[in-house]
Design a protein around this motif. Structure first.
Motif, PDB file in Angstrom:
ATOM      1  N   MET A 142       0.842  -1.180   0.000  1.00 15.05           N
ATOM      2  CA  MET A 142       0.000   0.000   0.000  1.00 15.05           C
ATOM      3  C   MET A 142       0.889   1.245   0.000  1.00 15.05           C
ATOM      4  SD  MET A 142      -3.362   0.333   0.404  1.00 15.05           S
ATOM      5  CE  MET A 142      -4.513   1.598   0.633  1.00 15.05           C
ATOM      6  N   PRO A 143       0.684   2.162  -0.931  1.00 19.03           N
ATOM      7  CA  PRO A 143       1.503   3.365  -0.959  1.00 19.03           C
ATOM      8  C   PRO A 143       1.200   4.290   0.222  1.00 19.03           C
ATOM      9  CG  PRO A 143      -0.101   3.390  -2.757  1.00 19.03           C
ATOM     10  CD  PRO A 143      -0.279   2.103  -2.022  1.00 19.03           C
ATOM     11  N   THR A 144       2.159   5.153   0.529  1.00 22.57           N
ATOM     12  CA  THR A 144       1.962   6.133   1.589  1.00 22.57           C
ATOM     13  C   THR A 144       2.276   7.525   1.051  1.00 22.57           C
ATOM     14  OG1 THR A 144       4.221   5.849   2.379  1.00 22.57           O
ATOM     15  CG2 THR A 144       2.534   4.501   3.436  1.00 22.57           C
ATOM     16  N   VAL A 145       1.601   8.514   1.613  1.00 23.60           N
ATOM     17  CA  VAL A 145       1.821   9.902   1.208  1.00 23.60           C
ATOM     18  C   VAL A 145       3.175  10.371   1.733  1.00 23.60           C
ATOM     19  CG1 VAL A 145      -0.633  10.434   1.044  1.00 23.60           C
ATOM     20  CG2 VAL A 145       0.573  10.840   3.192  1.00 23.60           C
ATOM     21  N   ARG A 146       3.731  11.391   1.085  1.00 25.81           N
ATOM     22  CA  ARG A 146       5.053  11.902   1.458  1.00 25.81           C
ATOM     23  C   ARG A 146       4.983  13.057   2.451  1.00 25.81           C
ATOM     24  NH1 ARG A 146       7.864  11.323  -4.483  1.00 25.81           N
ATOM     25  NH2 ARG A 146       7.785   9.060  -4.451  1.00 25.81           N
ATOM     26  N   TYR A 147       3.792  13.609   2.686  1.00 24.13           N
ATOM     27  CA  TYR A 147       3.627  14.662   3.686  1.00 24.13           C
ATOM     28  C   TYR A 147       2.176  14.626   4.170  1.00 24.13           C
ATOM     29  CZ  TYR A 147       1.568  17.473  -0.074  1.00 24.13           C
ATOM     30  OH  TYR A 147       0.775  17.924  -1.090  1.00 24.13           O
ATOM     31  N   PRO A 148       1.943  15.075   5.393  1.00 34.44           N
ATOM     32  CA  PRO A 148       0.629  14.877   6.033  1.00 34.44           C
ATOM     33  C   PRO A 148      -0.562  15.495   5.312  1.00 34.44           C
ATOM     34  CG  PRO A 148       2.262  15.610   7.632  1.00 34.44           C
ATOM     35  CD  PRO A 148       2.915  15.694   6.290  1.00 34.44           C
ATOM     36  N   GLU A 149      -0.403  16.624   4.651  1.00 35.62           N
ATOM     37  CA  GLU A 149      -1.529  17.321   4.033  1.00 35.62           C
ATOM     38  C   GLU A 149      -1.811  16.883   2.599  1.00 35.62           C
ATOM     39  OE1 GLU A 149       1.219  19.110   5.203  1.00 35.62           O
ATOM     40  OE2 GLU A 149       0.396  19.323   7.203  1.00 35.62           O
ATOM     41  N   ARG A 186       3.382   2.975 -10.433  1.00 36.72           N
ATOM     42  CA  ARG A 186       4.721   3.196  -9.881  1.00 36.72           C
ATOM     43  C   ARG A 186       4.949   4.698  -9.761  1.00 36.72           C
ATOM     44  NH1 ARG A 186       9.968   0.407  -9.765  1.00 36.72           N
ATOM     45  NH2 ARG A 186      11.537   2.031  -9.640  1.00 36.72           N
ATOM     46  N   SER A 187       5.365   5.106  -8.571  1.00 35.86           N
ATOM     47  CA  SER A 187       5.587   6.523  -8.301  1.00 35.86           C
ATOM     48  C   SER A 187       7.072   6.804  -8.169  1.00 35.86           C
ATOM     49  CB  SER A 187       4.872   6.911  -7.000  1.00 35.86           C
ATOM     50  OG  SER A 187       5.118   8.266  -6.694  1.00 35.86           O
ATOM     51  N   GLY A 188       7.542   7.793  -8.921  1.00 35.75           N
ATOM     52  CA  GLY A 188       8.933   8.215  -8.826  1.00 35.75           C
ATOM     53  C   GLY A 188       9.007   9.691  -8.488  1.00 35.75           C
ATOM     54  N   ARG A 189      10.220  10.212  -8.356  1.00 35.29           N
ATOM     55  CA  ARG A 189      10.393  11.629  -8.013  1.00 35.29           C
ATOM     56  C   ARG A 189       9.863  12.538  -9.111  1.00 35.29           C
ATOM     57  NH1 ARG A 189      12.427  15.995  -5.746  1.00 35.29           N
ATOM     58  NH2 ARG A 189      13.877  17.330  -6.854  1.00 35.29           N
ATOM     59  N   THR A 243       5.472   9.461 -12.716  1.00 27.58           N
ATOM     60  CA  THR A 243       4.600   8.498 -12.049  1.00 27.58           C
ATOM     61  C   THR A 243       3.752   7.828 -13.116  1.00 27.58           C
ATOM     62  OG1 THR A 243       4.531   9.803 -10.023  1.00 27.58           O
ATOM     63  CG2 THR A 243       2.756   8.212 -10.340  1.00 27.58           C
ATOM     64  N   PHE A 244       3.697   6.510 -13.058  1.00 28.22           N
ATOM     65  CA  PHE A 244       2.938   5.723 -14.032  1.00 28.22           C
ATOM     66  C   PHE A 244       1.602   5.333 -13.400  1.00 28.22           C
ATOM     67  CE2 PHE A 244       7.382   5.463 -14.923  1.00 28.22           C
ATOM     68  CZ  PHE A 244       7.422   5.771 -16.273  1.00 28.22           C
ATOM     69  N   THR A 245       0.532   5.607 -14.139  1.00 27.78           N
ATOM     70  CA  THR A 245      -0.813   5.448 -13.595  1.00 27.78           C
ATOM     71  C   THR A 245      -1.725   4.718 -14.569  1.00 27.78           C
ATOM     72  OG1 THR A 245      -1.544   7.539 -14.537  1.00 27.78           O
ATOM     73  CG2 THR A 245      -0.631   7.624 -12.310  1.00 27.78           C
TER      74      THR A 245
END
Length: 146
Positions: A1-8, A108-111, A114-116
């Motif tokens: 499961m992916p996670t967000v990079r910042y809370p907001e 897949r998420s990159g810097r 991102t492939f969707t």
């Protein structure tokens, strides 16, 4: 499961979606936002049809592009904005129904890239009527207007 990079991230995703005039014009709303996943709803409107009375492919593509793009956006860092780099849409069945559900997910998420994928469904059915494969780009430009 992916996670967000910042809370907001999820709150910002909803706010940025709401600022899109085209989504308001088409009547598309957010049903769900989670890390790496966005679900949109699009009610049928006769003024958005093609000559056979089906929802126009361009309208459905617009919804799938936004679902995929905002799914990518949920996983980007706080300094990034999202832009579509490319996509391919496929239509598997006529878009007939009263409400369309569009699900965008990150593969897949990159810097930077991102492939969707996005899938569209008619009414409460499980049959996919259209798909979209897209590459989204994270843009870091302090000159972008928020």
């Amino acid at each position: 499961m992916p996670t967000v990079r910042y809370p907001e991230a999820l709150t910002r995703t909803r706010a940025d979606f709401d600022r899109q005039g085209v989504m308001t014009t088409l009547g598309i709303t957010v049903a769900e936002v989670a890390a790496g996943r966005v679900v949109l709803t699009l009610p049928f409107r006769a003024d958005l049809t093609q000559h056979h009375g089906f929802l126009h492919a361009g309208v459905l593509t617009t919804a799938m592009d936004s679902a995929a793009g905002f799914a990518a956006f949920t996983l980007m860092d706080a300094e990034a904005e999202v832009l579509t780099a490319e996509f391919k849409a496929s239509f598997l069945a006529p878009a007939r129904g009263q409400v369309f559900r569009i699900v965008g997910e990150v593969i897949r998420s990159g810097r930077t890239l991102t492939f969707t994928e996005a899938r569209a469904y008619a009414d409460e059915g499980d049959a996919v009527i259209a798909t979209l494969s897209a590459t989204m780009m994270a843009v870091r430009n302090p000159g972008l207007q928020r």
